[in-house]
Scaffold this active site. Structure first.
Site, short mmCIF file in Angstrom:
data_model
loop_
_atom_site.label_atom_id
_atom_site.label_comp_id
_atom_site.label_asym_id
_atom_site.label_seq_id
_atom_site.Cartn_x
_atom_site.Cartn_y
_atom_site.Cartn_z
N TRP B 101 0.35 -0.62 0.02
CA TRP B 101 -0.09 -0.07 -0.01
C TRP B 101 1.03 1.37 -0.06
O TRP B 101 0.10 2.29 -0.75
CB TRP B 101 -1.14 -0.10 1.19
CG TRP B 101 -2.22 -0.91 0.62
CD1 TRP B 101 -2.12 -2.00 1.77
CD2 TRP B 101 -2.97 -0.91 -0.21
NE1 TRP B 101 -3.48 -3.05 0.91
CE2 TRP B 101 -3.71 -1.95 0.05
CE3 TRP B 101 -3.82 0.34 -0.95
CZ2 TRP B 101 -5.34 -2.80 -0.92
CZ3 TRP B 101 -4.80 -0.37 -2.80
CH2 TRP B 101 -5.01 -0.97 -2.14
N ASP B 172 -2.37 7.08 5.83
CA ASP B 172 -3.93 6.04 4.97
C ASP B 172 -3.82 5.17 5.84
O ASP B 172 -3.14 4.34 6.08
CB ASP B 172 -2.73 5.18 3.77
CG ASP B 172 -3.56 4.41 3.34
OD1 ASP B 172 -5.27 4.68 3.96
OD2 ASP B 172 -3.26 3.95 2.26
N LYS B 196 -13.05 -1.37 5.78
CA LYS B 196 -12.49 -2.13 7.37
C LYS B 196 -12.91 -2.29 8.31
O LYS B 196 -14.19 -2.46 9.10
CB LYS B 196 -10.88 -2.19 6.81
CG LYS B 196 -10.17 -2.86 6.33
CD LYS B 196 -10.16 -1.66 5.22
CE LYS B 196 -8.60 -2.10 3.88
NZ LYS B 196 -9.16 -2.81 3.30
#
Lengths: 360, 360
Positions: B101, B172, B196
């Site tokens: 990521w 993030d 999530k």
């Protein structure tokens, strides 16, 4: 009690789709999970997205050389994404301006360092008309011609598909897609926010001819880049899964109720009934030119604007909601998308007749 | 029967929120409309969005000089939006690379004509570590420092908030937000996809310090432009209404179950139990350095990879779903976000013990 919701979007959805979603919201297909909880990479959701795409392809008869993308950011994101995907800096692009949504699309192009040619602008009629067929010349060196087939706020709709003189035709169909059959092969790019005729907000459908993929600027965010999204089946990142699921349910409903030909007949009949009620009255008025009247969004004014508040309040009490016009124009607006039944339109007409009798 | 869903996202959601949404899916608050059908400009939905924002502000103790934005496009859109909003062409920006990521965020910056300084890259350990505190120097002329507090795929997490030496820290937090208390004042920008710990896919929360608004490039799409979105209360265009509604329900559940301090204790206990089961076994292994182990995503391998398929299939049959590791790394991965109860983790541990006994 379910009301008749005349909102311009998010808007009324078919109760059949809502009830189906409700029944399985905590256990999707016997999985022991909600559709909201399943991974987009798993077979069940991949099949769900594939179903939505194939149902859309079937209803719209989308040719094989077109890709269907499920994106985020609404049609507004496409105001930037279209020029980012199709042009290089300094290119010429052509637009038709028929109202507020056209103007936003034009502003999106102007922000991308382009030579923006506005071929027609209906300002002289306060955006109550569309340019007549053949009244504008499309520059041969323009990369595309963009227009807004239906203006949600003005209630103005093209009765024809413009001839783009061989360059790709790009259309913001947010408020008209699925309202009747269209010939997709006439277009280079069709885009549409889902929240009128296709589902919840947060999903934008893009239908793009495959020769238009692969021409984006290098700075284009991946989530708006057509080629990457096409190559990843719209799963470059996590897609808006619930919106895609609900789109599938709504497309099933469209198919089960006769497809787009039948839908178009119902929509035309609904619009004709409401326009007739307005035109046959001395109390209500619609400002739009006869050949440019929208089937989807019907604005109308009362003889005395001082009665607007009472109209909205009494309609609301009668189960007819969200009839106030857009904040920029006032008056009333009835949005009668696919999920609005004729019974809802007739209930509105009956209410309008009654209100006129008491207030004229 | 409801299963324990170990998916990395979209992921398990609190059943309390799902049940609440289900009960009112066709009639929201007695309105006669679904929340999916109501206009985002109407008072009921404006109040719904305001509730979600105020609940988030309360749980995270967000200072008054931060704005909360509800955007679309997922965290992936922010890989482009962060540089588009904060930099000019040619600026220097700093990144830490701790896995897949991070790498995507770095690629997003590289696409925007920037001088991208990667201050630390954990490639040497195959991304099983995080850089130790104070081990990297932040260039004084960088516009911001970006990092990924939790890497969903590698299962690697920072145990500390990096010192950004006075420049804005950008994080993030997709897979860690709401998992425990954080000090928002340490950050310039926090962004997180909802799917999530916060809700469905299609919603991205951005928390931005207000002095960072108004520095965007002119070509930034409006839907990603922080200042316009802040000034319009995230309603520059139609927001993902259902996602915002569900976020509010989930934040209510977080508050009702004790807030973030209690959530952090539960999450730590869940992770400790699963790591202990792995570490106490000769059959399972987790590759991550002890000080970098994620509370949220726990990858593990079996002694014999030939048993992977049997493990996944038998776990699935036992109501423990989505345990296969990311397609890029293989093995197993248990994502144990907020909505996964300790009972689910214990059921997984029991299954692992049993599987080991039958296969070791």
């Amino acid at each position: 009690m379910r009301v008749y919701n005349f909102s311009a979007g998010p808007a009324m959805l078919p109760i059949e789709a809502l009830t189906a979603a409700q029944s399985e919201l905590t256990d999707w297909g016997g999985s022991g999970m909600s559709v909201l909880e399943v991974t987009h990479r798993g077979k069940p959701f991949v099949a769900c997205a594939a179903h939505a795409e194939s149902a859309l392809r079937s209803l719209l008869a989308i040719p094989d050389n077109y890709r269907v993308l499920f994106l985020q950011g609404g049609a507004s994101a496409q105001f930037s994404a279209v020029p980012m995907n199709l042009t290089a800096s300094g290119d010429k692009v052509a637009y038709l301006n028929t109202g507020q949504w056209s103007a936003k699309a034009i502003a999106g192009a102007c922000a991308q360092d382009l030579d923006v040619a506005v071929l027609a602008d209906e300002k002289a009629t306060s955006y109550t008309t569309v340019p007549s067929e053949g009244s504008f010349a499309v520059p041969a060196d323009a990369v595309y011609l963009h227009y807004t087939p239906n203006e949600t706020i003005g209630g103005v709709e093209f009765g024809y598909v413009p001839d783009s003189a061989g360059i790709p035709l790009v259309a913001d169909m947010s408020s008209t897609i699925l309202s009747r059959p269209i010939d997709v092969s006439r277009f280079g790019v069709i885009y549409a926010g889902a929240q009128k005729n296709m589902g919840p907000s947060g999903l934008c459908v893009v239908i793009v001819r495959d020769d238009l993929l692969g021409h984006s600027r290098s700075t284009t965010p991946g989530i708006l880049e057509y080629k990457q999204m096409a190559e990843s089946d719209s799963m470059l990142n996590t897609p808006p899964t619930f919106g895609i699921y609900l789109l599938g349910l709504i497309l099933d409903w469209v198919a089960e109720t006769g497809g787009l030909a039948a839908m178009g007949e119902r929509n035309q009949a609904k619009a004709q009934a409401l326009y007739a009620a307005i035109d046959n009255s001395q109390f209500y008025a619609n400002p739009v030119a006869l050949d440019a009247r929208s089937w989807m969004n019907i604005p109308f004014t009362l003889a005395d604007p001082a009665l607007d508040k009472a109209f909205v309040a009494q309609a609301e009490a009668a189960g007819l909601t969200n009839l106030a016009g857009h904040r920029s124009v006032g008056g009333m607006r009835a949005s009668i998308y696919n999920a609005m039944p004729m019974e809802g339109v007739q209930a509105l007409i009956d209410f309008m007749t009654d209100f006129e009798q008491h207030n004229a």
